[in-house]
Design a protein around this motif. Structure first.
Motif, short mmCIF file in Angstrom:
data_model
loop_
_atom_site.label_atom_id
_atom_site.label_comp_id
_atom_site.label_asym_id
_atom_site.label_seq_id
_atom_site.Cartn_x
_atom_site.Cartn_y
_atom_site.Cartn_z
N CYS A 1 -2.45 -34.75 43.01
CA CYS A 1 -2.19 -34.45 41.62
C CYS A 1 -3.40 -33.80 40.97
CB CYS A 1 -1.82 -35.73 40.87
SG CYS A 1 -1.64 -35.48 39.09
N CYS B 1 -4.59 -36.62 37.93
CA CYS B 1 -5.13 -37.95 38.23
C CYS B 1 -5.60 -38.08 39.68
CB CYS B 1 -4.10 -39.03 37.94
SG CYS B 1 -2.77 -39.12 39.14
N CYS C 1 3.83 -35.63 39.54
CA CYS C 1 3.05 -36.74 40.09
C CYS C 1 3.82 -38.06 39.97
CB CYS C 1 1.72 -36.84 39.37
SG CYS C 1 0.72 -38.22 39.89
N CYS D 1 1.21 -40.31 37.32
CA CYS D 1 0.97 -39.97 35.91
C CYS D 1 2.04 -39.04 35.34
CB CYS D 1 -0.41 -39.34 35.74
SG CYS D 1 -0.50 -37.64 36.32
ZN LIG Z 1 -1.07 -37.69 38.58
#
Ligand SMILES: [Zn+2]
Length: 142
Positions: free
Chosen positions: A18, A21, A40, A43
């Protein structure tokens, strides 16, 4: 959304990371898809993914080599692709192609600095030509 990020695809799977994050996930990808937006799992951010199936091969295999004919003539060639069974495709200079210096069936060898293990030893045979600059080469068994 951020910039396109290149992911390597091996055996139709990618190691997704991702952009926001940095969560990672190993994901299956369908063949023939080049770009994919992946949400993701942690997140929810969407990362624009460019799927590259050739990164490793290109890095390893593109490059210049010197092809040496039986008569000892040295020809600068561009290696294009290498197949699993030891064959490869290459491109010769136009003037060499026009002069018909190399012919199908002829044996050649290579001098290759970037991949001496692959091309530096052994004999090869020209197995195909497109009549212009492309040649197909096969490694001869010792
Ligand atoms: Zn993420």
């Amino acid at each position: 959304m951020g910039k396109m990020i290149i992911f390597r695809v091996i055996n139709n799977r990618m190691q997704f990371k991702c952009e926001m994050c940095e969560a990672r996930r190993n994901l299956p990808v369908q063949p023939n898809i080049r770009n994919r937006n992946i949400r993701c799992h942690k997140c929810g951010a969407i990362t624009r993914c460019q799927l590259n199936r050739r990164l490793t091969r290109r890095e390893l295999q593109s490059g210049k080599a010197t092809m040496v004919t039986r008569e000892g003539r040295k020809i600068a060639v561009n290696i294009h692709d290498i197949s699993i069974n030891g064959g490869l495709g290459l491109e010769i200079p136009m003037r060499i192609a026009r002069a018909k210096v190399v012919k199908v069936g002829e044996e050649v060898r290579f001098e290759c600095k970037w991949n001496p293990r692959l091309l530096g030893s052994g004999r090869f045979q020209i197995i195909s030509t497109d009549g212009q600059q492309r040649l197909g080469i096969k490694k001869l068994s010792r």
